[in-house]
Scaffold this motif. Structure first.
Motif, PDB file in Angstrom:
ATOM      1  N   MET A 188      15.925 -11.185  13.145  1.00  0.00           N
ATOM      2  CA  MET A 188      15.885 -12.092  12.010  1.00  0.00           C
ATOM      3  C   MET A 188      17.243 -12.172  11.344  1.00  0.00           C
ATOM      4  O   MET A 188      17.961 -11.181  11.271  1.00  0.00           O
ATOM      5  CB  MET A 188      14.857 -11.615  10.976  1.00  0.00           C
ATOM      6  CG  MET A 188      13.466 -11.484  11.498  1.00  0.00           C
ATOM      7  SD  MET A 188      12.358 -10.819  10.241  1.00  0.00           S
ATOM      8  CE  MET A 188      10.831 -10.801  11.144  1.00  0.00           C
ATOM      9  N   LEU A 189      17.545 -13.335  10.834  1.00  0.00           N
ATOM     10  CA  LEU A 189      18.782 -13.566  10.109  1.00  0.00           C
ATOM     11  C   LEU A 189      18.411 -14.237   8.790  1.00  0.00           C
ATOM     12  O   LEU A 189      17.624 -15.187   8.775  1.00  0.00           O
ATOM     13  CB  LEU A 189      19.690 -14.467  10.942  1.00  0.00           C
ATOM     14  CG  LEU A 189      21.176 -14.476  10.639  1.00  0.00           C
ATOM     15  CD1 LEU A 189      21.782 -13.088  10.803  1.00  0.00           C
ATOM     16  CD2 LEU A 189      21.884 -15.451  11.560  1.00  0.00           C
ATOM     17  N   PHE A 190      18.961 -13.717   7.687  1.00  0.00           N
ATOM     18  CA  PHE A 190      18.661 -14.236   6.360  1.00  0.00           C
ATOM     19  C   PHE A 190      19.952 -14.570   5.622  1.00  0.00           C
ATOM     20  O   PHE A 190      20.943 -13.854   5.736  1.00  0.00           O
ATOM     21  CB  PHE A 190      17.894 -13.201   5.524  1.00  0.00           C
ATOM     22  CG  PHE A 190      16.538 -12.873   6.064  1.00  0.00           C
ATOM     23  CD1 PHE A 190      15.419 -13.576   5.639  1.00  0.00           C
ATOM     24  CD2 PHE A 190      16.360 -11.859   6.988  1.00  0.00           C
ATOM     25  CE1 PHE A 190      14.165 -13.282   6.129  1.00  0.00           C
ATOM     26  CE2 PHE A 190      15.109 -11.542   7.488  1.00  0.00           C
ATOM     27  CZ  PHE A 190      14.007 -12.264   7.056  1.00  0.00           C
ATOM     28  N   ALA A 191      19.907 -15.635   4.834  1.00  0.00           N
ATOM     29  CA  ALA A 191      21.013 -16.001   3.950  1.00  0.00           C
ATOM     30  C   ALA A 191      20.578 -15.698   2.529  1.00  0.00           C
ATOM     31  O   ALA A 191      19.428 -15.918   2.159  1.00  0.00           O
ATOM     32  CB  ALA A 191      21.333 -17.489   4.091  1.00  0.00           C
ATOM     33  N   GLN A 192      21.499 -15.202   1.736  1.00  0.00           N
ATOM     34  CA  GLN A 192      21.174 -14.912   0.342  1.00  0.00           C
ATOM     35  C   GLN A 192      21.369 -16.153  -0.506  1.00  0.00           C
ATOM     36  O   GLN A 192      22.406 -16.813  -0.448  1.00  0.00           O
ATOM     37  CB  GLN A 192      22.034 -13.769  -0.187  1.00  0.00           C
ATOM     38  CG  GLN A 192      21.535 -13.261  -1.523  1.00  0.00           C
ATOM     39  CD  GLN A 192      22.243 -11.995  -1.943  1.00  0.00           C
ATOM     40  OE1 GLN A 192      23.390 -11.768  -1.596  1.00  0.00           O
ATOM     41  NE2 GLN A 192      21.555 -11.169  -2.692  1.00  0.00           N
ATOM     42  N   GLN A 193      20.330 -16.479  -1.285  1.00  0.00           N
ATOM     43  CA  GLN A 193      20.392 -17.578  -2.238  1.00  0.00           C
ATOM     44  C   GLN A 193      20.003 -16.996  -3.588  1.00  0.00           C
ATOM     45  O   GLN A 193      18.839 -16.678  -3.799  1.00  0.00           O
ATOM     46  CB  GLN A 193      19.431 -18.695  -1.862  1.00  0.00           C
ATOM     47  CG  GLN A 193      19.877 -19.470  -0.662  1.00  0.00           C
ATOM     48  CD  GLN A 193      19.001 -20.679  -0.459  1.00  0.00           C
ATOM     49  OE1 GLN A 193      17.816 -20.578  -0.250  1.00  0.00           O
ATOM     50  NE2 GLN A 193      19.620 -21.838  -0.549  1.00  0.00           N
ATOM     51  N   TRP A 242      16.525 -13.587  -0.376  1.00  0.00           N
ATOM     52  CA  TRP A 242      16.968 -13.743   0.996  1.00  0.00           C
ATOM     53  C   TRP A 242      16.086 -14.816   1.617  1.00  0.00           C
ATOM     54  O   TRP A 242      14.868 -14.736   1.548  1.00  0.00           O
ATOM     55  CB  TRP A 242      16.822 -12.437   1.775  1.00  0.00           C
ATOM     56  CG  TRP A 242      17.787 -11.383   1.366  1.00  0.00           C
ATOM     57  CD1 TRP A 242      17.548 -10.305   0.567  1.00  0.00           C
ATOM     58  CD2 TRP A 242      19.172 -11.297   1.728  1.00  0.00           C
ATOM     59  NE1 TRP A 242      18.690  -9.562   0.425  1.00  0.00           N
ATOM     60  CE2 TRP A 242      19.697 -10.152   1.122  1.00  0.00           C
ATOM     61  CE3 TRP A 242      20.007 -12.091   2.515  1.00  0.00           C
ATOM     62  CZ2 TRP A 242      21.022  -9.766   1.278  1.00  0.00           C
ATOM     63  CZ3 TRP A 242      21.327 -11.713   2.666  1.00  0.00           C
ATOM     64  CH2 TRP A 242      21.829 -10.555   2.050  1.00  0.00           C
ATOM     65  N   ARG A 243      16.713 -15.832   2.252  1.00  0.00           N
ATOM     66  CA  ARG A 243      15.979 -16.936   2.879  1.00  0.00           C
ATOM     67  C   ARG A 243      16.246 -16.927   4.380  1.00  0.00           C
ATOM     68  O   ARG A 243      17.376 -16.715   4.819  1.00  0.00           O
ATOM     69  CB  ARG A 243      16.418 -18.283   2.297  1.00  0.00           C
ATOM     70  CG  ARG A 243      16.120 -18.467   0.836  1.00  0.00           C
ATOM     71  CD  ARG A 243      14.629 -18.689   0.642  1.00  0.00           C
ATOM     72  NE  ARG A 243      14.307 -19.006  -0.728  1.00  0.00           N
ATOM     73  CZ  ARG A 243      13.717 -20.128  -1.093  1.00  0.00           C
ATOM     74  NH1 ARG A 243      13.390 -21.041  -0.212  1.00  0.00           N
ATOM     75  NH2 ARG A 243      13.440 -20.326  -2.358  1.00  0.00           N
ATOM     76  N   LEU A 244      15.198 -17.189   5.155  1.00  0.00           N
ATOM     77  CA  LEU A 244      15.282 -17.165   6.612  1.00  0.00           C
ATOM     78  C   LEU A 244      16.323 -18.143   7.127  1.00  0.00           C
ATOM     79  O   LEU A 244      16.355 -19.305   6.732  1.00  0.00           O
ATOM     80  CB  LEU A 244      13.909 -17.502   7.204  1.00  0.00           C
ATOM     81  CG  LEU A 244      13.790 -17.389   8.717  1.00  0.00           C
ATOM     82  CD1 LEU A 244      13.982 -15.944   9.175  1.00  0.00           C
ATOM     83  CD2 LEU A 244      12.439 -17.914   9.162  1.00  0.00           C
ATOM     84  N   LEU A 245      17.162 -17.659   8.034  1.00  0.00           N
ATOM     85  CA  LEU A 245      18.221 -18.455   8.634  1.00  0.00           C
ATOM     86  C   LEU A 245      18.046 -18.548  10.145  1.00  0.00           C
ATOM     87  O   LEU A 245      18.435 -19.524  10.769  1.00  0.00           O
ATOM     88  CB  LEU A 245      19.566 -17.806   8.296  1.00  0.00           C
ATOM     89  CG  LEU A 245      20.832 -18.586   8.428  1.00  0.00           C
ATOM     90  CD1 LEU A 245      20.792 -19.869   7.615  1.00  0.00           C
ATOM     91  CD2 LEU A 245      22.005 -17.731   7.969  1.00  0.00           C
TER      92      LEU A 245
END
Length: 159
Positions: A127-132, A136-139
């Motif tokens: 899994m890869l997540f971006a921080q908003q 953390w939101r799925l990327l």
């Protein structure tokens, strides 16, 4: 005495401002073990709901903007077709086992790789997540089964 009190108040205000501003900056350390487990479980449960209902819009809407832009619901349905028989609804009964420690990669994204030790075969994830803000939101998401370090039978979607 008045000056000392004012100085303490000003110092506290400056510290509070710095603390409140901190979540807006990119995180350099991975989240806690509990937060990592929550991210793994909620992502796999969202995929389970999408697979069971055929409605991938919620999984898509919970993701980072780049993921949403690159993956419409129809594309996600095709990508994850091979994962529909995985028992993802039971993942919350098992603690995620990380293949490698959670890491913040070069672009500031959080990468989680590991397995849910279910029987007869483990559920593997990458899994890869971006921080908003503070979330953390799925990327990117890859899910499969078995013992290999990279799932052979997998569904994978990325930004």
């Amino acid at each position: 005495v008045q000056m000392v009190t004012w100085l303490r108040v000003a110092t506290r205000a400056a510290l509070l401002s710095a603390v409140l501003a901190a979540p807006a900056t990119a995180q350099t350390a991975p989240p806690s073990k509990g937060e990592v487990a929550r991210l793994v479980w909620t992502t796999l449960i969202a995929l389970d709901h999408a697979n069971r209902t055929g409605n991938y819009t919620v999984l898509r809407d919970l993701s980072a903007p780049g993921f949403r832009a690159a993956n419409d619901a129809a594309r996600l349905s095709g990508v994850f077709a091979r994962t529909r028989d995985l028992p993802l609804g039971r993942v919350v009964l098992y603690a995620p086992q990380m293949a490698v420690p959670p890491e913040i990669v070069e672009d500031g994204a959080l990468r989680l790789r590991g397995r849910i030790p279910m029987r007869p075969k483990a559920v593997l994830y990458d899994m890869l997540f971006a921080q908003q803000g503070v979330e953390w939101r799925l990327l990117g998401l890859s899910v499969g089964r078995g013992e290999p370090s990279v799932p052979e039978e997998s569904g994978e979607a990325r930004e």
